[in-house]
Design an enzyme around this catalytic site. Structure first.
Site, short mmCIF file in Angstrom:
data_model
loop_
_atom_site.label_atom_id
_atom_site.label_comp_id
_atom_site.label_asym_id
_atom_site.label_seq_id
_atom_site.Cartn_x
_atom_site.Cartn_y
_atom_site.Cartn_z
N HIS A 81 0.83 -1.43 0.03
CA HIS A 81 0.02 0.05 -0.13
C HIS A 81 0.82 1.13 0.05
O HIS A 81 2.05 1.30 0.20
CB HIS A 81 -0.82 0.10 0.99
CG HIS A 81 -1.93 -1.05 1.23
ND1 HIS A 81 -2.90 -1.20 2.21
CD2 HIS A 81 -2.37 -2.07 0.21
CE1 HIS A 81 -3.68 -2.30 1.79
NE2 HIS A 81 -3.19 -2.81 0.66
N GLU A 137 1.35 3.73 2.16
CA GLU A 137 2.36 3.82 3.40
C GLU A 137 3.51 3.11 3.17
O GLU A 137 4.77 3.50 3.42
CB GLU A 137 1.49 3.39 4.95
CG GLU A 137 0.32 4.20 4.94
CD GLU A 137 -0.93 3.71 4.36
OE1 GLU A 137 -2.05 3.65 4.93
OE2 GLU A 137 -0.86 3.06 3.14
#
Length: 379
Positions: free
Chosen positions: A78, A80
């Site tokens: 993802h 992040e």
């Protein structure tokens, strides 16, 4: 939101295709500035990440950007994680840093581990969230975990813009249907041009910019009449390269299989497979997958088509073509954004009667030489 005096550029066209225009980072300071940068990062994942959201993330410490990241493929890390990897690759120390994330970090094990765990391991001290994730497996849980571990969490920064950006994902989660974009080029007389002939309503430059809409979606749908008259390839010709894994479906609504096998749309294109939507059995066409749907008003059931596309991982679908298909979509309440390219000169055909009652918001209106690009939204 109305932007009546901005001339379209490649960057602005892409922003509109992604749901913008969005706040300009250069006009903002503090948390809003960095969240606007995270939104810009997220736009790099549009058209690639579905059915997952293209979450953008920026890591900052003492006014220095340590890393940036975006989610670009279901099953891959993802936003992040990508930002943390970017910071690591640049030998940046993320301890004590702030993470700006357009969507609440996930807190569950899916195809990837929880992003909350990764942020904690990296020593992130503060997390700024644009909008909460309505996915029942998250839905405030990510924020709760971060707070319970002593991190400072600030919610709702540029929330309207982040919610608008992630609206396709929210709709998919809540309804099981993809986000629907309708695109038409119309003359000042409300016409698409003389019936039965190809009409260039806008300039080639504007037509090229409109290809941003194709790149931002995972499926392009047209009716039989468009193929009969224009004989298009329906390909994604946005001038910038894209990831090899991108799949963009070309879908032709040919309910009774009346289109001949020599139409250009049936020709194979790498990464852009073609589907023929039918309501009855017809002889197969080489290299074309048939999608059998229940009948609807005037052809295939459009709602069933949308469910079938969602089952294939499509989060955004673009409908192009004629007035009949546009009317059906609008009458059935299926359109989320209507991208109307309106020329200052008449197109010379019968006016198209469109029910725009549900599209009550003029999200953007961008002037170009000879017309405007209007985005009318149901939200």
């Amino acid at each position: 939101m109305s932007e009546p005096h901005r001339l379209p550029t490649d960057a602005l066209a892409w922003e509109l295709a992604c749901g913008g225009p969005f706040p300009d980072p250069a006009a903002l300071t503090g948390d809003e500035h960095y969240m606007a940068l995270a939104l810009r990062e997220g736009m790099n994942g549009v058209g690639l990440s579905s059915p997952n959201p293209p979450v953008g993330c920026v890591l900052v410490k003492d006014g220095v950007i340590l890393g940036r990241g975006v989610h670009t493929r279901a099953g891959d890390p993802h936003g992040e994680i990508m930002a943390l990897r970017d910071a690591e690759g640049r030998d940046m120390d993320t301890r004590g840093a702030t993470a700006y994330v357009t969507l609440e970090p996930c807190c569950h094990h899916g195809r990837t581990p929880p992003c909350t765990d990764a942020l904690l391991r990296a020593g992130i001290a503060r997390v700024v969230v644009g909008v909460l994730d309505p996915n029942p497996r998250v839905d405030g849980g990510g924020v709760a975990i971060l707070k319970s571990q002593g991190l400072e969490v600030k919610e709702g920064v540029l929330s309207p813009a982040c919610a608008r950006f992630h609206a396709p994902f929210f709709k998919l989660i809540r309804t099981g249907l993809p986000w629907v974009l309708l695109k038409l080029a119309m003359g000042s007389d409300g016409s698409l041009g003389p019936k039965g002939s190809t009409t260039q309503v806008t300039s080639p430059e504007i037509q090229g910019l409109a290809h941003a809409l194709r790149r931002a979606t995972e499926a392009l749908v047209v009716g039989r009449w468009t193929v009969e008259v224009d004989d298009p390839r329906l390909t994604d010709r946005w001038p910038y390269p894209t990831a090899p894994h991108r799949q963009a479906l070309r879908v032709v609504l040919d309910s009774h299989g009346s289109l001949s096998a020599d139409r250009k749309v049936w020709l194979p294109v790498a990464g852009q497979p073609v589907l023929r939507a039918l309501v009855e059995e017809r002889p197969a066409l080489r290299g074309v997958e048939d999608l059998h749907l229940p009948p609807g008003d005037g052809g295939c059931s459009l709602r069933h088509l949308l469910h079938e596309l969602a089952a294939r991982g499509v989060g955004r679908v673009l409908f192009e073509g004629g007035g009949l298909l546009a009317r059906r979509l609008l009458e059935e309440g299926l359109v989320d954004d209507f991208h109307r390219f309106l020329s200052d000169t008449p197109a010379g055909g019968p006016p198209v009667d469109l029910d725009l009652a549900r599209l009550g918001t003029l999200h953007a209106s961008i002037r170009f030489q000879g017309g405007s690009w209007d985005v009318l939204s149901a939200s």
